[in-house]
Structures are given as structure tokens and as C-alpha cells.
Design an enzyme around this catalytic site. Structure first.
Site, PDB file in Angstrom:
ATOM      1  N   GLY A 157       0.811  -1.207   0.000  1.00 53.63           N
ATOM      2  CA  GLY A 157       0.000   0.000   0.000  1.00 53.63           C
ATOM      3  C   GLY A 157       0.848   1.262   0.000  1.00 53.63           C
ATOM      4  N   ARG A 207      -5.942   1.537   9.728  1.00 53.71           N
ATOM      5  CA  ARG A 207      -6.671   1.302  10.978  1.00 53.71           C
ATOM      6  C   ARG A 207      -5.833   1.709  12.191  1.00 53.71           C
ATOM      7  NH1 ARG A 207      -8.550  -4.737  12.335  1.00 53.71           N
ATOM      8  NH2 ARG A 207      -6.272  -4.945  12.341  1.00 53.71           N
ATOM      9  N   ALA A 210      -6.882 -10.330   2.061  1.00 51.82           N
ATOM     10  CA  ALA A 210      -8.055 -10.854   1.376  1.00 51.82           C
ATOM     11  C   ALA A 210      -8.997 -11.533   2.363  1.00 51.82           C
ATOM     12  CB  ALA A 210      -7.630 -11.839   0.285  1.00 51.82           C
ATOM     13  N   ASN A 243      -5.240  -9.723  -3.319  1.00 51.28           N
ATOM     14  CA  ASN A 243      -5.360 -11.024  -3.994  1.00 51.28           C
ATOM     15  C   ASN A 243      -6.659 -11.706  -3.574  1.00 51.28           C
ATOM     16  OD1 ASN A 243      -3.132 -11.265  -5.704  1.00 51.28           O
ATOM     17  ND2 ASN A 243      -1.788 -11.891  -4.041  1.00 51.28           N
ATOM     18  N   SER A 249       0.266  -7.022  -9.662  1.00 52.20           N
ATOM     19  CA  SER A 249       1.422  -7.907  -9.560  1.00 52.20           C
ATOM     20  C   SER A 249       2.718  -7.133  -9.710  1.00 52.20           C
ATOM     21  CB  SER A 249       1.365  -9.001 -10.641  1.00 52.20           C
ATOM     22  OG  SER A 249       2.499  -9.838 -10.560  1.00 52.20           O
ATOM     23  N   LYS A 294      -5.718 -12.498 -12.475  1.00 55.17           N
ATOM     24  CA  LYS A 294      -4.601 -12.393 -11.518  1.00 55.17           C
ATOM     25  C   LYS A 294      -4.383 -13.719 -10.796  1.00 55.17           C
ATOM     26  CE  LYS A 294      -1.479 -10.394  -8.868  1.00 55.17           C
ATOM     27  NZ  LYS A 294      -1.315 -11.229  -7.682  1.00 55.17           N
ATOM     28  N   HIS A 304      -2.596 -15.926 -13.182  1.00 53.22           N
ATOM     29  CA  HIS A 304      -1.232 -15.392 -13.237  1.00 53.22           C
ATOM     30  C   HIS A 304      -0.411 -15.970 -12.088  1.00 53.22           C
ATOM     31  CE1 HIS A 304       1.662 -12.580 -11.416  1.00 53.22           C
ATOM     32  NE2 HIS A 304       1.952 -12.151 -12.619  1.00 53.22           N
ATOM     33  N   ASN A 305      -0.971 -15.960 -10.885  1.00 54.33           N
ATOM     34  CA  ASN A 305      -0.248 -16.479  -9.728  1.00 54.33           C
ATOM     35  C   ASN A 305      -0.042 -17.986  -9.832  1.00 54.33           C
ATOM     36  OD1 ASN A 305      -0.514 -13.842  -8.872  1.00 54.33           O
ATOM     37  ND2 ASN A 305      -1.080 -14.380  -6.787  1.00 54.33           N
ATOM     38  N   GLU A 328       2.800 -18.433 -11.992  1.00 50.35           N
ATOM     39  CA  GLU A 328       3.964 -18.068 -11.183  1.00 50.35           C
ATOM     40  C   GLU A 328       4.426 -19.255 -10.332  1.00 50.35           C
ATOM     41  OE1 GLU A 328       4.311 -15.408  -7.219  1.00 50.35           O
ATOM     42  OE2 GLU A 328       3.528 -14.327  -8.973  1.00 50.35           O
ATOM     43  N   LYS A 371       0.025 -18.442  -0.163  1.00 54.18           N
ATOM     44  CA  LYS A 371      -1.093 -17.639   0.336  1.00 54.18           C
ATOM     45  C   LYS A 371      -2.445 -18.074  -0.212  1.00 54.18           C
ATOM     46  CE  LYS A 371       1.554 -13.483   1.428  1.00 54.18           C
ATOM     47  NZ  LYS A 371       1.701 -12.013   1.228  1.00 54.18           N
ATOM     48  N   ARG A 415     -15.978 -48.306 -16.491  1.00 46.86           N
ATOM     49  CA  ARG A 415     -17.135 -47.560 -15.979  1.00 46.86           C
ATOM     50  C   ARG A 415     -18.439 -48.246 -16.377  1.00 46.86           C
ATOM     51  NH1 ARG A 415     -18.095 -42.667 -17.908  1.00 46.86           N
ATOM     52  NH2 ARG A 415     -18.937 -41.813 -15.960  1.00 46.86           N
ATOM     53  N   HIS A 474     -22.328 -47.005 -17.246  1.00 46.37           N
ATOM     54  CA  HIS A 474     -22.217 -45.593 -17.632  1.00 46.37           C
ATOM     55  C   HIS A 474     -22.226 -45.382 -19.150  1.00 46.37           C
ATOM     56  CE1 HIS A 474     -21.716 -44.127 -13.576  1.00 46.37           C
ATOM     57  NE2 HIS A 474     -20.763 -45.027 -13.350  1.00 46.37           N
TER      58      HIS A 474
END
Length: 477
Positions: free
Chosen positions: A15, A34, A76, A102, A128, A182, A185-186, A189, A259, A448, A454
């Protein structure tokens, strides 16, 4: 003092750096945290900047020019909801709330609907680039209404990274599109990082020193594998620990953190029935690394080839470097192909109108997965004849063709020497499965039908007709 052009809530490292980036482009920024002392310290550290510190949300909102543009940079999940809930009574019609964290894209869709109920506009923007990107220019993936994008465009384009003069930001699509892209993207990554780690593991088992590894990755970064992650990897091998004088990489515990965005990507792929072997195995590798106590205990019980070293034999170090380089390049292509396939499928299902070429273009700078070959991905999706899979684009087909023998040798060498290469192997398995004219799923369908009736289709009958064998041989026991 005039009202601020932009406001940001949440003064953690990301931030703070985003605030400094926005302010450096000529905008006045109001900030709120805060913990008031964090706000006061941040403002005091930058007395010459056009940054307005506020002690309450009410003061923060009142300090902003309308339509207010409020960016949230908090953890998040629940904290984002809590901030939005506190903001809603204070904002006016058509004010804009931007979630730059995120967040899970389904949460973004829910928050978008929530804000609409209160005549507010909402943007879920993936950002990012880490701390450096936030300060010098990130890649930004905003989702939301096109009209809201037009309001934010001047600020977002000014703070985004630039490649060949083109800002690494574009309107991704409506609703949760930005945070979805995003998220993937991660996931890519995760794949990139794991593939690099598998290359490192092979080299260490073959007796390469960290100095040699620094040179290898630096050489790779000067060629087709040029990327942010390859570059920082070369630098990591040069870093000494000031306390012991040893290489810092050798002192770090082999337990990887995460994360959640990689897991979200894999879960989304399962829901959409999109193969994601490279990324999924990379997430699994992190999970396996985290159960270190179990691994240490198992290493004393489970047998196999030693995965701490092997003899090169007739193979020279230079030959091994070339082989691993080809395996890494080919596997990297597969990782992107799988990620873009997931983006394409979900985009079509949700009618987001996603532009894969534009997405690849904004990943060329600022973000963690920025790499030289993203130019080639952009080119692949800019023509009239877009490939159904990135591997089918002529450039990438050529790379995979040239690299595959070395790719196979590396996977085989690792397996024979007990070196885990789940993402190299998963990428190769995906490549071989995707190019297979026939897979053993015919037997699977027979199984199956045997146990669950099936049904199955037949090669000698029209497509779409289904059959059931009612007299499979009875089981002996």
C-alpha cells in the site's frame, strides 16, 4: 488544501509503495490505516509529498474529490468485506471502490453486486510486481464496467509498468474477470518457480557449485529464458549470509509457504475440467515441502536412489546445462498453455470477452512472471487464426519439437536418480497426452460401463451414440 485525486486504505508495504507511485505521477493521495500511528509515521517520512494523512474513515472520505476513488489494500477475505461495509454509508452514488488485493474472484463478483445495490462502482484489480513493482510500476489487471475503467484509466496507466511505451494495464473484463486473471497469473507463477527449483535440484545433485549456478542462470537470462524469476535466481546464488559468510540459499529451510492463489487456480481448473498438471504439481510440491518432519522421518525408512547426488558419467556439465535448459523452456511453455486454456474457458463461459493477447501483453512488465517470450505469446493471439492451445502456435510448436528429446532425457535422468521433478514430468505427460491420437480411456470407459452401466461410444458408430454392454463376464469371486 484541495481534495485528493485518489485514496488508499491499508498502509502495509504494498500500500505504501502504491501511494508513492501514484503521488509521483502528479496526483494528490489521501491515506488511511486502521492503526493511526502507521499513517502518521508514513506521512512524516514523506513531508515533501502530496500525501494527506487521515485519522478516521469519515475524514478520509471527505478529503477525496468526487467521484471518489478508494483503493483497498488489506488482507483478502473478511478484512476486505469489513472495510467495504464501513465505507458504504460514507460514500455517494457512483463513487468507486477498488480492491487491489489477492481476492478470490467469486468474492469480487459478490462485492460487485453488493456495491451496485448501494449505487457504488466496484473494481477488482489484480496487482502484480511485489514491493518494487508497486513503487516503480506494477502490472495491473482491473475488472469491472468499461465506464468505470475509463474513469480509472488515467491513474492506472500512469502508475503501471511500461514496455515499449505501452502501459502494462488493460481493462480485463466485467465483474470478477480481473481477479480471476490475476489468480491464474499467480498459478503460472507457482509453475515457473517450481520448474526453476527442479532445475536447481538436478544441478545440485550433479555437484554444481552456487557460483556455477549463478553463472548458468545469468547466461539463461541473456537468452530466450530471460525473465524476472530467472534474473533474481541468478542473484540469489550470489548472496552471502553476513553472520556466517555462507551462501544464504544453503541456510534456508526447505519449507515453502503459500497464500492460496495457487490452490484457488487448481480448484478452479478442476471445476472447469481443464488439465493443469504443471501448476497442480507445483502446488503439491509446496505442500509436500511443508510436511518436512514427515519427510525427514520417511527418509530413514523409504528406500530408493540417493537424491542428493549422482555421477554425470559420459555426460559433461555443459551438456547437462543444455538439457535442463531445454526441459525448463518446454515445461514453461506448457505451464502458460494450461493457464491460458483455463482463462479462455472461464472467459467464454462467463462471457467476459477476454483478450488473451492483451493479457499476455500486460504481463510483459511489472509482474512476477514477466518474461521475454510473452512477446511471442502476444503475437500468437493477435492474429486472425488464434491457436486452440498455445502449444499449437507455430513458434511454440517449433520450440517444443526442438527441446523434447532433452526434456525426456532430463525427466528420465531425474527419475533414475531419485530426484523429484513433478512439474517437469507433469508438463511432459501433458504434452504427450495432448498430442496422442489415442489414449487408454477406452479401457476406462469399459470399466465404468462394467461396474456402473455408464455407457460408451464406439469407433465404428456415429459420434454421439451411446452403448452399454449388458453381458460383461461375471466375476469369479
Amino acid at each position: 488544501m484541495s481534495n485528493s485525486d485518489f485514496g488508499l486504505i491499508g498502509l502495509a508495504v504494498m500500500g505504501q509503495n502504491l501511494v508513492l507511485n501514484v503521488e509521483s505521477r502528479g496526483f494528490q493521495v489521501s491515506v488511511y490505516n486502521r492503526t493511526t500511528s502507521v499513517t502518521e509515521e508514513f506521512v512524516a517520512e514523506h513531508p515533501d509529498k502530496k500525501i494527506v494523512g487521515t485519522k478516521t474513515l469519515e475524514e478520509f472520505v471527505q478529503s477525496l474529490a468526487t467521484p471518489r476513488k478508494v483503493m483497498i489494500m488489506v488482507k483478502a477475505g473478511g478484512p476486505v468485506d469489513a472495510v467495504i461495509e464501513s465505507l458504504i454509508p460514507l460514500l455517494d452514488k457512483d463513487d468507486i471502490i477498488i480492491d487491489g488485493g489477492n481476492s478470490l474472484y467469486t468474492d469480487t463478483e459478490r462485492r460487485d453486486a453488493w456495491c451496485k445495490e448501494h449505487d457504488l462502482r466496484f473494481i477488482g484489480a489484480g496487482v502484480s510486481g511485489g514491493e518494487e513493482g508497486a513503487r516503480k510500476g506494477p502490472s495491473i489487471m482491473p475488472g469491472g464496467p468499461p465506464s468505470t475503467w475509463e474513469v480509472m484509466k488515467p491513474i492506472f496507466e500512469s502508475i503501471a509498468a511500461k514496455v515499449d511505451g505501452v502501459p502494462c494495464v488493460t481493462h480485463i473484463g466485467p465483474g470478477g474477470a480481473g481477479h480471476f486473471v490475476k489468480m491464474v497469473h499467480n498459478g503460472i507463477e507457482y509453475g515457473d518457480m517450481q520448474l526453476i527449483c527442479e532445475a536447481y535440484n538436478i544441478f545440485k545433485a550433479a555437484g554444481f557449485s552456487n557460483d556455477e549456478l549463478a553463472n548458468i542462470f545469468a547466461d539463461w537470462n541473456a537468452g530466450d529464458l530471460e525473465s524476472f524469476l530467472i534474473e533474481i535466481t541468478a542473484n540469489i546464488f550470489k548472496q552471502k549470509d553476513p553472520e556466517t559468510g555462507k551462501d544464504i540459499v544453503d541456510l534456508i529451510v526447505d519449507k515453502a509457504g503459500q497464500k492460496g492463489t495457487g490452490r484457488w487456480t487448481v480448484m478452479g481448473a478442476v471445476e472447469q475440467a481443464v488439465p493443469l498438471s504443471t501448476i497442480a504439481s507445483s502446488v503439491e510440491a509446496r505442500i509436500l515441502s511443508s510436511i518436512r518432519d514427515q519427510r525427514l522421518a520417511a527418509s530413514k525408512v523409504l528406500t530408493g536412489p540417493s537424491n542428493t547426488g549422482f555421477q554425470l558419467g559420459d555426460l559433461s556439465k555443459e551438456e547437462l546445462v543444455t538439457m535442463v535448459r531445454d526441459a525448463l523452456y518446454a515445461s514453461k511453455i506448457v505451464s502458460y498453455a494450461q493457464g491460458l486454456d483455463l482463462i479462455s474457458k472461464v472467459g467464454k463461459e462467463k462471457e467476459w470477452g477476454l483478450d488473451l493477447g492483451a493479457i499476455a501483453r500486460i504481463w510483459r512488465g511489472g509482474c512476477i512472471i514477466r518474461a521475454k517470450f510473452l512477446n511471442r505469446i502476444t503475437e500468437a493471439y493477435e492474429g486472425d487464426q488464434q491457436p486452440t492451445n498455445l502449444m499449437l502456435a507455430p513458434f511454440f510448436t517449433g520450440v517444443l519439437t526442438d527441446a523434447q528429446q532433452n526434456w525426456r532425457k532430463v525427466v528420465a535422468l531425474a527419475c533414475l536418480n531419485g530426484i523429484p521433478v513433478p512439474s517437469f514430468a507433469g508438463s511432459l505427460a501433458y504434452y504427450d497426452s495432448y498430442r496422442a491420437e489415442r489414449l487408454p480411456a477406452n479401457l476406462l470407459q469399459a470399466q465404468r460401463d462394467f461396474f456402473g452401466a455408464h455407457t460408451y461410444e464406439r469407433l465404428d458408430k456415429p459420434e454421439g451414440e451411446f452403448f452399454h454392454t449388458s453381458d460383461w463376464p461375471e466375476l469369479i469371486s
